[in-house]
Design a protein around this motif. Structure first.
Motif, PDB file in Angstrom:
ATOM      1  N   ARG A  91       0.836  -1.202   0.000  1.00  0.00           N
ATOM      2  CA  ARG A  91       0.000   0.000   0.000  1.00  0.00           C
ATOM      3  C   ARG A  91       0.865   1.243   0.000  1.00  0.00           C
ATOM      4  NH1 ARG A  91      -1.622   2.054   5.192  1.00  0.00           N
ATOM      5  NH2 ARG A  91      -0.420   1.072   6.820  1.00  0.00           N
ATOM      6  N   PRO A  92       0.337   2.345  -0.536  1.00  0.00           N
ATOM      7  CA  PRO A  92       1.110   3.577  -0.584  1.00  0.00           C
ATOM      8  C   PRO A  92       1.243   4.215   0.793  1.00  0.00           C
ATOM      9  CG  PRO A  92      -1.083   3.926  -1.473  1.00  0.00           C
ATOM     10  CD  PRO A  92      -0.963   2.461  -1.165  1.00  0.00           C
ATOM     11  N   VAL A  93       2.335   4.940   0.986  1.00  0.00           N
ATOM     12  CA  VAL A  93       2.562   5.703   2.212  1.00  0.00           C
ATOM     13  C   VAL A  93       2.721   7.152   1.794  1.00  0.00           C
ATOM     14  CG1 VAL A  93       4.136   6.116   4.131  1.00  0.00           C
ATOM     15  CG2 VAL A  93       3.619   3.784   3.423  1.00  0.00           C
ATOM     16  N   ASN A  94       1.841   7.991   2.288  1.00  0.00           N
ATOM     17  CA  ASN A  94       1.879   9.425   1.972  1.00  0.00           C
ATOM     18  C   ASN A  94       1.878   9.689   0.475  1.00  0.00           C
ATOM     19  OD1 ASN A  94       2.003   9.957   4.745  1.00  0.00           O
ATOM     20  ND2 ASN A  94       4.231   9.900   4.738  1.00  0.00           N
ATOM     21  N   GLY A  95       1.305   8.781  -0.302  1.00  0.00           N
ATOM     22  CA  GLY A  95       1.201   8.961  -1.743  1.00  0.00           C
ATOM     23  C   GLY A  95       2.520   8.964  -2.491  1.00  0.00           C
ATOM     24  N   ARG A  96       3.613   8.636  -1.818  1.00  0.00           N
ATOM     25  CA  ARG A  96       4.932   8.715  -2.445  1.00  0.00           C
ATOM     26  C   ARG A  96       5.480   7.372  -2.889  1.00  0.00           C
ATOM     27  NH1 ARG A  96       8.681  11.478   1.603  1.00  0.00           N
ATOM     28  NH2 ARG A  96       7.639   9.953   2.895  1.00  0.00           N
ATOM     29  N   ARG A  97       5.367   6.382  -2.050  1.00  0.00           N
ATOM     30  CA  ARG A  97       5.952   5.085  -2.374  1.00  0.00           C
ATOM     31  C   ARG A  97       5.125   3.999  -1.711  1.00  0.00           C
ATOM     32  NH1 ARG A  97       9.659   6.961   1.836  1.00  0.00           N
ATOM     33  NH2 ARG A  97       9.364   5.549   3.583  1.00  0.00           N
ATOM     34  N   ASP A  98       5.349   2.789  -2.123  1.00  0.00           N
ATOM     35  CA  ASP A  98       4.615   1.671  -1.543  1.00  0.00           C
ATOM     36  C   ASP A  98       5.422   1.015  -0.436  1.00  0.00           C
ATOM     37  OD1 ASP A  98       2.525   2.020  -3.263  1.00  0.00           O
ATOM     38  OD2 ASP A  98       3.179   0.493  -4.680  1.00  0.00           O
ATOM     39  N   VAL A  99       4.706   0.538   0.572  1.00  0.00           N
ATOM     40  CA  VAL A  99       5.282  -0.303   1.610  1.00  0.00           C
ATOM     41  C   VAL A  99       4.886  -1.727   1.256  1.00  0.00           C
ATOM     42  CG1 VAL A  99       5.186  -0.957   4.036  1.00  0.00           C
ATOM     43  CG2 VAL A  99       5.223   1.459   3.401  1.00  0.00           C
ATOM     44  N   ILE A 100       5.852  -2.607   1.230  1.00  0.00           N
ATOM     45  CA  ILE A 100       5.602  -3.986   0.811  1.00  0.00           C
ATOM     46  C   ILE A 100       6.047  -4.932   1.922  1.00  0.00           C
ATOM     47  CG2 ILE A 100       6.164  -5.769  -0.890  1.00  0.00           C
ATOM     48  CD1 ILE A 100       6.790  -3.464  -2.834  1.00  0.00           C
ATOM     49  N   ALA A 101       5.128  -5.795   2.353  1.00  0.00           N
ATOM     50  CA  ALA A 101       5.470  -6.821   3.332  1.00  0.00           C
ATOM     51  C   ALA A 101       6.143  -7.977   2.601  1.00  0.00           C
ATOM     52  CB  ALA A 101       4.218  -7.315   4.036  1.00  0.00           C
ATOM     53  N   ILE A 102       7.250  -8.453   3.163  1.00  0.00           N
ATOM     54  CA  ILE A 102       7.968  -9.589   2.577  1.00  0.00           C
ATOM     55  C   ILE A 102       7.920 -10.725   3.593  1.00  0.00           C
ATOM     56  CG2 ILE A 102      10.145 -10.424   1.616  1.00  0.00           C
ATOM     57  CD1 ILE A 102      10.866  -7.472   1.082  1.00  0.00           C
ATOM     58  N   PRO A 103       6.941 -11.623   3.447  1.00  0.00           N
ATOM     59  CA  PRO A 103       6.832 -12.713   4.420  1.00  0.00           C
ATOM     60  C   PRO A 103       7.860 -13.806   4.170  1.00  0.00           C
ATOM     61  CG  PRO A 103       5.145 -12.948   2.765  1.00  0.00           C
ATOM     62  CD  PRO A 103       5.890 -11.665   2.445  1.00  0.00           C
ATOM     63  N   LYS A 104       8.269 -14.442   5.235  1.00  0.00           N
ATOM     64  CA  LYS A 104       9.173 -15.583   5.124  1.00  0.00           C
ATOM     65  C   LYS A 104       8.332 -16.843   5.185  1.00  0.00           C
ATOM     66  CE  LYS A 104      12.903 -18.004   7.411  1.00  0.00           C
ATOM     67  NZ  LYS A 104      13.753 -18.069   8.586  1.00  0.00           N
ATOM     68  N   ALA A 105       8.621 -17.781   4.329  1.00  0.00           N
ATOM     69  CA  ALA A 105       7.904 -19.051   4.328  1.00  0.00           C
ATOM     70  C   ALA A 105       8.886 -20.174   4.042  1.00  0.00           C
ATOM     71  CB  ALA A 105       6.788 -19.043   3.289  1.00  0.00           C
ATOM     72  N   VAL A 106       8.964 -21.109   4.965  1.00  0.00           N
ATOM     73  CA  VAL A 106       9.849 -22.253   4.803  1.00  0.00           C
ATOM     74  C   VAL A 106       9.028 -23.520   4.587  1.00  0.00           C
ATOM     75  CG1 VAL A 106      11.650 -23.633   5.898  1.00  0.00           C
ATOM     76  CG2 VAL A 106      11.632 -21.173   6.216  1.00  0.00           C
ATOM     77  N   GLN A 107       8.003 -23.661   5.372  1.00  0.00           N
ATOM     78  CA  GLN A 107       7.144 -24.845   5.302  1.00  0.00           C
ATOM     79  C   GLN A 107       5.970 -24.593   4.341  1.00  0.00           C
ATOM     80  OE1 GLN A 107       7.999 -27.625   6.943  1.00  0.00           O
ATOM     81  NE2 GLN A 107       9.780 -26.527   7.716  1.00  0.00           N
ATOM     82  N   PRO A 108       5.487 -25.636   3.657  1.00  0.00           N
ATOM     83  CA  PRO A 108       4.333 -25.474   2.764  1.00  0.00           C
ATOM     84  C   PRO A 108       3.118 -24.846   3.466  1.00  0.00           C
ATOM     85  CG  PRO A 108       5.347 -27.603   2.400  1.00  0.00           C
ATOM     86  CD  PRO A 108       6.033 -26.998   3.596  1.00  0.00           C
ATOM     87  N   GLU A 109       2.929 -25.170   4.732  1.00  0.00           N
ATOM     88  CA  GLU A 109       1.806 -24.593   5.479  1.00  0.00           C
ATOM     89  C   GLU A 109       1.937 -23.072   5.569  1.00  0.00           C
ATOM     90  OE1 GLU A 109      -0.197 -24.737   9.934  1.00  0.00           O
ATOM     91  OE2 GLU A 109       1.414 -26.115   9.441  1.00  0.00           O
ATOM     92  N   HIS A 110       3.151 -22.577   5.758  1.00  0.00           N
ATOM     93  CA  HIS A 110       3.375 -21.135   5.825  1.00  0.00           C
ATOM     94  C   HIS A 110       3.085 -20.472   4.482  1.00  0.00           C
ATOM     95  CE1 HIS A 110       6.315 -21.790   9.392  1.00  0.00           C
ATOM     96  NE2 HIS A 110       5.062 -21.757   9.785  1.00  0.00           N
ATOM     97  N   VAL A 111       3.472 -21.131   3.398  1.00  0.00           N
ATOM     98  CA  VAL A 111       3.197 -20.601   2.064  1.00  0.00           C
ATOM     99  C   VAL A 111       1.687 -20.475   1.866  1.00  0.00           C
ATOM    100  CG1 VAL A 111       3.407 -21.021  -0.418  1.00  0.00           C
ATOM    101  CG2 VAL A 111       5.340 -21.512   1.097  1.00  0.00           C
ATOM    102  N   GLN A 112       0.936 -21.484   2.282  1.00  0.00           N
ATOM    103  CA  GLN A 112      -0.528 -21.448   2.154  1.00  0.00           C
ATOM    104  C   GLN A 112      -1.119 -20.329   3.010  1.00  0.00           C
ATOM    105  OE1 GLN A 112      -1.471 -25.482   3.232  1.00  0.00           O
ATOM    106  NE2 GLN A 112      -1.509 -26.150   1.090  1.00  0.00           N
ATOM    107  N   GLN A 113      -0.613 -20.149   4.229  1.00  0.00           N
ATOM    108  CA  GLN A 113      -1.106 -19.077   5.091  1.00  0.00           C
ATOM    109  C   GLN A 113      -0.808 -17.707   4.478  1.00  0.00           C
ATOM    110  OE1 GLN A 113       0.905 -20.036   8.735  1.00  0.00           O
ATOM    111  NE2 GLN A 113      -0.709 -21.437   9.430  1.00  0.00           N
ATOM    112  N   ASN A 114       0.387 -17.538   3.953  1.00  0.00           N
ATOM    113  CA  ASN A 114       0.738 -16.269   3.321  1.00  0.00           C
ATOM    114  C   ASN A 114      -0.151 -15.994   2.113  1.00  0.00           C
ATOM    115  OD1 ASN A 114       2.745 -15.791   5.193  1.00  0.00           O
ATOM    116  ND2 ASN A 114       4.382 -16.551   3.887  1.00  0.00           N
TER     117      ASN A 114
END
Length: 62
Positions: free
Chosen positions: A7-30
């Motif tokens: 999502r944008p912050v102050n209309g200038r740039r985007d903030v991007i969440a980078i989730p970590k996933a090691v197990q297949p279950e984590h990938v599905q949750q993400n």
């Protein structure tokens, strides 16, 4: 409303969440988080609790 993970912050740039996933279950949750939508009030509370940095910050490497 845009995805809460990108999502944008102050209309200038985007903030991007980078989730970590090691197990297949984590990938599905993400992937399931793509369907999650947070309201404006919740996003404002999160922004107040975790404000964006005012300058470039190096990423932590775990």
């Amino acid at each position: 409303m845009p995805s809460s993970a990108i999502r944008p912050v102050n209309g200038r740039r985007d903030v991007i969440a980078i989730p970590k996933a090691v197990q297949p279950e984590h990938v599905q949750q993400n992937a399931g988080a793509l369907h999650l939508r947070l309201g404006d009030e919740v996003l404002a509370r999160l922004d107040a609790a975790f404000p964006p940095p005012r300058r470039k910050e190096p990423l932590d490497i775990v």
